[in-house]
Design a protein around this motif. Sequence first.
Motif, PDB file in Angstrom:
ATOM      1  N   ILE A 194       0.548  -1.237  -0.080  1.00 30.96           N
ATOM      2  CA  ILE A 194       0.298  -0.542  -0.023  1.00 30.96           C
ATOM      3  C   ILE A 194       1.073   0.877   0.124  1.00 30.96           C
ATOM      4  N   ALA A 195       0.699   1.956  -0.914  1.00 31.15           N
ATOM      5  CA  ALA A 195       1.745   3.082  -1.004  1.00 31.15           C
ATOM      6  C   ALA A 195       0.577   4.545  -0.855  1.00 31.15           C
ATOM      7  N   VAL A 196       1.130   5.018   0.364  1.00 29.81           N
ATOM      8  CA  VAL A 196       0.157   6.535   0.483  1.00 29.81           C
ATOM      9  C   VAL A 196       0.870   7.951   0.186  1.00 29.81           C
ATOM     10  N   VAL A 197      -0.182   8.667  -0.672  1.00 28.97           N
ATOM     11  CA  VAL A 197       1.272  10.074  -1.276  1.00 28.97           C
ATOM     12  C   VAL A 197       0.630  10.830  -0.698  1.00 28.97           C
ATOM     13  N   LEU A 198       0.540  12.137   0.505  1.00 22.24           N
ATOM     14  CA  LEU A 198       0.184  13.135   1.538  1.00 22.24           C
ATOM     15  C   LEU A 198      -0.335  13.916   0.452  1.00 22.24           C
ATOM     16  N   LYS A 199       1.191  14.957   0.220  1.00 26.01           N
ATOM     17  CA  LYS A 199       1.244  15.997  -0.234  1.00 26.01           C
ATOM     18  C   LYS A 199       2.275  16.634  -0.785  1.00 26.01           C
ATOM     19  N   VAL A 200       2.112  17.311  -2.400  1.00 23.83           N
ATOM     20  CA  VAL A 200       3.659  17.781  -3.128  1.00 23.83           C
ATOM     21  C   VAL A 200       3.419  19.257  -2.866  1.00 23.83           C
ATOM     22  N   GLY A 201       4.173  19.569  -2.093  1.00 23.55           N
ATOM     23  CA  GLY A 201       4.448  21.103  -1.590  1.00 23.55           C
ATOM     24  C   GLY A 201       6.006  21.149  -2.190  1.00 23.55           C
ATOM     25  N   PRO A 227       2.735  -6.054  -7.739  1.00 25.09           N
ATOM     26  CA  PRO A 227       2.354  -5.817  -8.667  1.00 25.09           C
ATOM     27  C   PRO A 227       0.148  -5.944  -8.347  1.00 25.09           C
ATOM     28  N   GLY A 228      -0.338  -5.134  -8.305  1.00 25.30           N
ATOM     29  CA  GLY A 228      -1.815  -4.746  -8.215  1.00 25.30           C
ATOM     30  C   GLY A 228      -1.567  -3.852  -6.851  1.00 25.30           C
ATOM     31  N   GLY A 229      -0.447  -3.376  -6.138  1.00 26.12           N
ATOM     32  CA  GLY A 229      -0.696  -2.660  -4.945  1.00 26.12           C
ATOM     33  C   GLY A 229      -1.585  -1.566  -4.580  1.00 26.12           C
ATOM     34  N   LEU A 230      -2.006  -1.062  -3.737  1.00 24.68           N
ATOM     35  CA  LEU A 230      -2.988  -0.058  -3.181  1.00 24.68           C
ATOM     36  C   LEU A 230      -2.667   1.119  -3.154  1.00 24.68           C
ATOM     37  N   SER A 231      -2.730   2.423  -4.247  1.00 22.41           N
ATOM     38  CA  SER A 231      -2.510   3.443  -3.759  1.00 22.41           C
ATOM     39  C   SER A 231      -3.724   4.663  -3.434  1.00 22.41           C
ATOM     40  N   VAL A 232      -3.329   4.879  -1.828  1.00 23.06           N
ATOM     41  CA  VAL A 232      -3.761   6.129  -1.104  1.00 23.06           C
ATOM     42  C   VAL A 232      -3.841   7.170  -1.548  1.00 23.06           C
ATOM     43  N   LEU A 233      -4.449   8.050  -2.354  1.00 24.48           N
ATOM     44  CA  LEU A 233      -3.384   9.714  -2.914  1.00 24.48           C
ATOM     45  C   LEU A 233      -4.253  10.726  -1.729  1.00 24.48           C
ATOM     46  N   ASN A 234      -4.230  11.661  -1.890  1.00 23.27           N
ATOM     47  CA  ASN A 234      -4.664  12.428  -1.562  1.00 23.27           C
ATOM     48  C   ASN A 234      -5.395  13.575  -1.878  1.00 23.27           C
ATOM     49  N   ALA A 306      -4.602  12.277   9.735  1.00 25.61           N
ATOM     50  CA  ALA A 306      -5.003  10.756  10.138  1.00 25.61           C
ATOM     51  C   ALA A 306      -6.416  10.672   9.146  1.00 25.61           C
ATOM     52  N   LEU A 307      -7.083  10.862   8.190  1.00 22.63           N
ATOM     53  CA  LEU A 307      -7.565  10.738   6.821  1.00 22.63           C
ATOM     54  C   LEU A 307      -6.839   9.356   6.281  1.00 22.63           C
ATOM     55  N   ALA A 308      -5.683   9.991   6.070  1.00 25.59           N
ATOM     56  CA  ALA A 308      -4.726   8.873   5.003  1.00 25.59           C
ATOM     57  C   ALA A 308      -4.303   7.607   5.431  1.00 25.59           C
ATOM     58  N   ALA A 309      -4.391   8.267   7.860  1.00 23.28           N
ATOM     59  CA  ALA A 309      -4.052   6.580   8.115  1.00 23.28           C
ATOM     60  C   ALA A 309      -5.630   5.848   8.426  1.00 23.28           C
ATOM     61  N   ARG A 315      -9.205  -0.091   5.272  1.00 21.81           N
ATOM     62  CA  ARG A 315      -9.153  -1.199   4.315  1.00 21.81           C
ATOM     63  C   ARG A 315      -8.709  -1.781   4.933  1.00 21.81           C
ATOM     64  N   LEU A 316      -7.551  -2.419   5.784  1.00 26.20           N
ATOM     65  CA  LEU A 316      -6.931  -2.900   6.342  1.00 26.20           C
ATOM     66  C   LEU A 316      -8.320  -4.323   6.938  1.00 26.20           C
ATOM     67  N   GLY A 317      -9.522  -4.054   7.953  1.00 28.07           N
ATOM     68  CA  GLY A 317     -10.134  -4.304   8.227  1.00 28.07           C
ATOM     69  C   GLY A 317     -10.556  -3.433   9.450  1.00 28.07           C
ATOM     70  N   MET A 318      -9.881  -2.405  10.032  1.00 26.31           N
ATOM     71  CA  MET A 318     -10.630  -1.620  11.233  1.00 26.31           C
ATOM     72  C   MET A 318     -12.045  -1.369  10.706  1.00 26.31           C
TER      73      MET A 318
END
Length: 496
Positions: A194-201, A227-234, A306-309, A315-318
Amino acid sequence: MSSLTMMPMSLEEIAQAVQGRLVAGTAAANTPVATSAFTDSRQIVEGSVFIAIAGERVDGHDYVPHVGAQGAVAAIVDHEIADADVPQIVVEDTVLALGLLAKHNIERRRALGTPFTVVGITGSVGKTTTKDLMKALLSHMGSTVAPVGSFNNEIGLPLTSLKVNAETRFLVAEMGANHVGEIANLTSLVPPDIAVVLKVGVAHLGEFGSAERIAQAKSEIIHGLVPGGLSVLNANDEHVAAMSAFAPGDVMWFGLPNGDGGNPAITAQHVRCDELDHPSFTLKNGDGEHAEVTLGICGQHNVMNALAAASVAMRLGMSIDEVASALSDVTTISPHRMAVSTVNKQETSFTLIDDSFNANPDSMKAGLDGLLRWKAGSESQPFRIAVLGTMLELGPDEKDLHVGIGRYALEGGVDALLTVGSASDASLDALAGAMADGASLAGDASHVDWVHDIDEADRLVTRLAVEHPGAVVLLKGSHASGLSALAERWQALAAQ
């Protein structure tokens, strides 16, 4: 199993993984099993591998002769040490070897076939706070490894990855970059699920040259997904949103409502802050479920973190209610990030908001906004003092950006501004002067001061706090500004 332990490996296995030559010295190399790895000889425990790295001030090779007595079973070196008391694995580059050992450790963990997820996080701001929140959430579901502080480079990420063992369910990997190609290197060692991208400043704009180049560097985490990994984007950042075009699998969006009818899957509604700058909001997921959240940490900008986390955890079950409860329970994160304390000096006391870890224009404004919200609803308003250091790596516009921050502070309503330069670095000092000039152009300059070291800043803040009981002080600047040293001086007083 200790949180320090990696997957157990023989010395022969390690030598093969790091493409090194094992110099045993004795037959002992056939029997030891390594269970941890360190680059700091002071951290060695029984069963450690010591990786000797030559730094700017200290060369780890100088400590190799003594690590065996501390419990090390081997040392990875770039040249043989004649009087070493442990087997040595000789490689061309020990930093590269550290990365290869971490890569092998992760491959060993994945080979077990039991559930294991790597979450990678990048962005110009917010990585470490998001990592802290992510670790707090994922720890509710299984053993979670995450870096200390902002261990996010070619040394820090491998060291964190070498704490993964058979019991580890989640690895949270913070990935930073000063140059194009750095995150690609990190993902080659530890590919995220899983890849999380927060901001490009504009942090490191001077290094990259343009926001587009920064976006290119951050996008390497998406290219580096399994392969097929999840992107979590702002969804609120156009540079980040554009990364969906080459996502290898599902895309999950987080962000604030955008006002045109299309909202991210994970969003925060009705955002507000109490008088101590703790944000509250309604967390809503893609299924229409919602829960009330009050963050235990300060700063409205942390809603996005907090939204990213929360996105990853759900997604992982919480459940959304579990996420809301866990976010509210997080009251401490890595040091020098909007940490609130009361500093008790002999002459006076004041409230300190310590956000001195680092600074760029986005985080400067967020810190100032937090200062301005502090007890904003009270009948008696506190005297608000901003102590700001310089921002680094901003490129040719650095002077104008410092002028803009000074103006922002005064126009926003701070009562006093102290810009902290340097008595020994003329360029840093000039940037602090530019910030003071911007403030003076924006309003009453009677409480705008340009100082040249932290001692002078300490004296001025003390005087202002004596004159204005109940004052609140924001401390914010890049690491090189030295303000974290002032924070630690004041924190020592807060602890008494």
